[in-house]
Design an enzyme around this catalytic site. Sequence first.
Site, mmCIF file in Angstrom:
data_model
loop_
_atom_site.group_PDB
_atom_site.id
_atom_site.type_symbol
_atom_site.label_atom_id
_atom_site.label_comp_id
_atom_site.label_asym_id
_atom_site.label_seq_id
_atom_site.Cartn_x
_atom_site.Cartn_y
_atom_site.Cartn_z
ATOM 1 C CE1 TYR A 189 -3.858 4.974 7.938
ATOM 2 C CE2 TYR A 189 -3.479 3.704 9.756
ATOM 3 C CZ TYR A 189 -3.534 3.855 8.558
ATOM 4 O OH TYR A 189 -3.295 2.943 7.746
ATOM 5 N NE ARG A 239 -9.601 -1.067 13.754
ATOM 6 C CZ ARG A 239 -8.603 -0.746 12.877
ATOM 7 N NH1 ARG A 239 -7.539 -1.303 12.416
ATOM 8 N NH2 ARG A 239 -9.130 0.232 12.154
ATOM 9 C CD GLU A 252 -3.656 -4.377 14.958
ATOM 10 O OE1 GLU A 252 -3.239 -4.277 13.768
ATOM 11 O OE2 GLU A 252 -4.923 -4.448 14.984
ATOM 12 C CG HIS A 310 -3.170 2.833 13.786
ATOM 13 N ND1 HIS A 310 -4.437 3.370 14.177
ATOM 14 C CD2 HIS A 310 -3.290 1.854 12.633
ATOM 15 C CE1 HIS A 310 -5.285 2.705 13.519
ATOM 16 N NE2 HIS A 310 -4.627 1.734 12.531
ATOM 17 C CG ASP A 347 -4.208 -0.444 14.965
ATOM 18 O OD1 ASP A 347 -3.071 -0.288 15.419
ATOM 19 O OD2 ASP A 347 -4.329 -0.980 13.859
ATOM 20 C CG ASP A 380 -3.868 -2.371 2.428
ATOM 21 O OD1 ASP A 380 -4.490 -1.681 3.610
ATOM 22 O OD2 ASP A 380 -2.652 -3.056 2.633
ATOM 23 C CD GLU A 383 -1.002 -3.318 10.776
ATOM 24 O OE1 GLU A 383 -1.109 -2.016 10.201
ATOM 25 O OE2 GLU A 383 -1.750 -3.479 11.421
ATOM 26 C CG HIS A 431 -11.505 -2.261 10.639
ATOM 27 N ND1 HIS A 431 -10.935 -1.870 9.652
ATOM 28 C CD2 HIS A 431 -11.186 -3.534 10.972
ATOM 29 C CE1 HIS A 431 -9.729 -2.787 9.488
ATOM 30 N NE2 HIS A 431 -9.845 -3.517 10.515
ATOM 31 C CD1 TRP A 455 4.290 7.897 15.260
ATOM 32 C CD2 TRP A 455 3.690 6.785 13.592
ATOM 33 N NE1 TRP A 455 3.024 8.333 15.163
ATOM 34 C CE2 TRP A 455 2.894 7.735 13.602
ATOM 35 C CE3 TRP A 455 3.585 5.796 12.877
ATOM 36 C CZ2 TRP A 455 1.658 7.727 13.222
ATOM 37 C CZ3 TRP A 455 2.430 5.943 11.786
ATOM 38 C CH2 TRP A 455 1.394 7.037 12.172
ATOM 39 N NE ARG A 465 -3.470 -7.554 13.823
ATOM 40 C CZ ARG A 465 -3.853 -7.570 12.583
ATOM 41 N NH1 ARG A 465 -4.198 -8.805 11.998
ATOM 42 N NH2 ARG A 465 -4.231 -6.296 12.094
ATOM 43 C CD GLU A 512 -7.281 -5.762 9.857
ATOM 44 O OE1 GLU A 512 -7.717 -4.775 10.001
ATOM 45 O OE2 GLU A 512 -6.005 -6.354 9.838
ATOM 46 C CG HIS A 563 -2.297 -6.742 8.079
ATOM 47 N ND1 HIS A 563 -3.174 -5.747 8.992
ATOM 48 C CD2 HIS A 563 -1.901 -5.704 7.186
ATOM 49 C CE1 HIS A 563 -2.992 -4.560 8.278
ATOM 50 N NE2 HIS A 563 -2.195 -4.530 7.373
ATOM 51 C CG ASN A 618 -2.174 1.045 1.263
ATOM 52 O OD1 ASN A 618 -2.096 1.589 0.060
ATOM 53 N ND2 ASN A 618 -2.822 0.977 2.228
#
Length: 404
Positions: A159, A147, A238, A214, A212, A318, A264, A122, A404, A285, A341, A314, A37
């Site tokens: 996000y 989730r 997550e 992220h 999540d 995408d 993921e 989701h 991050w 994941r 998922e 995961h 992605n």
Amino acid sequence: MKIVDAKVVVTSPGRNFVTLKLTTDDGLTGLGDATLNGRELAVAGYLTDHVAPLLTGLDPHRIEDTWQYLYRGAYWRRGPVTMAAIAAVDVALWDIKAKAAGLPLYQLLGGASRERVRTYGHANGRDIPELLDSVRARLAQGYPAVRIQTGIPGLKAVYGVHSTDDEGAPVLHQQARPLVEDWDTDAYLRHIPSVFEAVRAEFGDELPLLHDAHHRLTPIQAARLGKDLEPYRPFWLEDCTPAENQEALRLVRRHTTTPLAIGEVFNTVQDYQTLITEQLIDYVRSAVTHFGGVTPLRKLFDLAGLYQIKSAVHGPEDISPVGMAAAIHLDLAVHNFGIQEYSGHSALTDEVFRHAYTFTDGHLHPGEAAGIGVELDEELAAAHPYEAAYLPVNRLQDGTVHDW
């Protein structure tokens, strides 16, 4: 039997997908998903220029040998582009082998270990009332677990919180530059426990709830969130912190009993070694598409099972139906399956990639078609060419890019 053709197809029926199609001299074909992605053309070029020329003339039944040939022969090992390309080859070879045997792939992986594959969906909303409506919609679709993600008060865009259609599928927008979102960690940490409290008050204690982060938290922040969520008994938290520094999860684990899911963005078993052997996580994941295919992911699950860690492949939108189908076959076969998922795909995507797998009452089944059970409509795929698209980037409220 020999491989006589390797073709790379890039198509965008709502979003971009990269597919490898292998053909043998016996007329069998196999499909593999190589979608990365936001960096799709990098993998398409890697496959077209560097991998496809190596495949013609090879015996498609030698899956392990071909995997090692591509991984070790590249010299530049690992990384998402390399591993997505190898994954496409690996899944396409499994597709061919299963078709040659006249069996669905899961039968070649040891047969079914369960009747169907449990999923989670989701649910998201700009605020808590909108989130509650989204949870109701996912439950109406039959999802047994959900989730939950919401907007954060004071932040314009977050996000994982996006518009959805009437079926719950994300409404996506291609863009030529990354969408810039703002971020405030303290506001997030204050808000999320109240989100869980509201969802539990509305839907009770039995509904499995996932969340999540992220990768946005430092280890101590992740530990704090895990601790704060304990009264609401999440199914998992997550990607609570970037796990490239695997030892960081020791701090998180010491301070919370909230189950942890990670992986993921991981591409090889080395990314997990400390996390698994020290039992610092509860779910792995990685996606078939980004981990090098069925061959290495099955090995990862076997290693994780030794430490009572479960699979949770995961599976966002995408991941193409090719990658999703391969995951479902693996889910059905492995003994330490946890949950899958599943976001579904647009109707147009499902037309381009006709698949045998089904989603019923919140559960998936790969079907009984020989191979992975997916066929590519190349004419329809060609009618939807690549469109530039990027994942969003976060900036703190002072304007700096979030580290991050």
